[in-house]
Motif scaffolding. Sequence first.
Motif, short mmCIF file in Angstrom:
data_model
loop_
_atom_site.label_atom_id
_atom_site.label_comp_id
_atom_site.label_asym_id
_atom_site.label_seq_id
_atom_site.Cartn_x
_atom_site.Cartn_y
_atom_site.Cartn_z
N THR A 40 -2.80 -22.88 75.12
CA THR A 40 -3.65 -22.25 76.12
C THR A 40 -4.75 -21.43 75.45
OG1 THR A 40 -1.79 -22.15 77.66
CG2 THR A 40 -3.68 -20.78 78.17
N CYS B 115 -4.55 -13.31 77.58
CA CYS B 115 -4.47 -14.12 78.81
C CYS B 115 -3.52 -15.30 78.63
CB CYS B 115 -5.84 -14.63 79.22
SG CYS B 115 -6.86 -13.37 80.01
N SER B 116 -3.57 -15.95 77.48
CA SER B 116 -2.70 -17.10 77.24
C SER B 116 -1.24 -16.67 77.13
CB SER B 116 -3.14 -17.87 75.99
OG SER B 116 -3.05 -17.07 74.84
N SER C 23 0.10 -13.98 78.59
CA SER C 23 0.52 -13.60 79.93
C SER C 23 0.71 -14.82 80.82
CB SER C 23 -0.53 -12.66 80.53
OG SER C 23 -0.11 -12.19 81.77
N LEU C 24 -0.19 -15.79 80.73
CA LEU C 24 -0.08 -17.00 81.55
C LEU C 24 1.16 -17.81 81.16
CD1 LEU C 24 -1.31 -18.79 83.73
CD2 LEU C 24 -2.63 -19.92 81.94
N GLN D 162 4.12 -16.01 82.60
CA GLN D 162 4.11 -16.09 84.06
C GLN D 162 4.55 -17.47 84.54
OE1 GLN D 162 3.13 -13.48 86.16
NE2 GLN D 162 3.75 -14.71 87.89
N LEU D 163 4.04 -18.51 83.92
CA LEU D 163 4.42 -19.86 84.33
C LEU D 163 5.92 -20.09 84.12
CD1 LEU D 163 1.43 -22.01 83.07
CD2 LEU D 163 2.11 -21.62 85.45
N THR E 13 8.06 -18.13 86.88
CA THR E 13 7.76 -18.31 88.31
C THR E 13 8.93 -18.90 89.10
OG1 THR E 13 5.38 -18.33 88.00
CG2 THR E 13 6.23 -19.47 89.94
N VAL F 206 -0.89 -12.18 85.70
CA VAL F 206 -1.62 -12.41 84.45
C VAL F 206 -2.65 -11.30 84.24
CG1 VAL F 206 -3.19 -13.99 83.26
CG2 VAL F 206 -1.24 -14.90 84.52
#
Length: 173
Positions: free
Chosen positions: A34, A51-52, A54-55, A58-59, A62, A77
């Motif tokens: 990412t 950001c990568s 956190s993403l 998060q993914l 979920t 994120v």
Amino acid sequence: ALLILLWRPNDLRDPGFHLSFAATLGILILAPPTERFLAAAGWPRWLALPCSVSLGAQLAVTPIMLTHFNQLSLIGVGANLVVVPLAALATTLGLSTLLLTLLWEAPARLLFESLWVLLVALRGTVWLLAKLPAAMVHLPAPHWTTSAGFYAVVGTLPFFRRHWAVRTGSCLL
């Protein structure tokens, strides 16, 4: 994870265990590709990396959040870009204070007493972010097949651009 489960097998049913290891796995698997993708898209590294990370986390969490708590964060994120540095600073300051206590108690006590300001700022930030409209939405728990399909798609993301079969399989899932 295996060592923890050998020591405490009941942790296998603990949402915290699931969330911790899923987030870590998401960061390890998803953050590097990412970050490369965001950097190629022109994002500066200082923003692409957090950001990568956190993403990816998060993914990975979920479906677990939906299964255990019926909650989906729509700001996770972005919120992590503010909250994680504050938490890291508080953790570092707290640990440094403990080490300083071993050497010189008076300044350590002062440092420890000032730590509450940072912790209040952290708590206030989390509270404010949680108050944003639609910060958290409540959804039904997904069926296990939905979660499995979600993880299959997320697991293929690092390879999405490499082969048409991966793209086709991901889209079908």
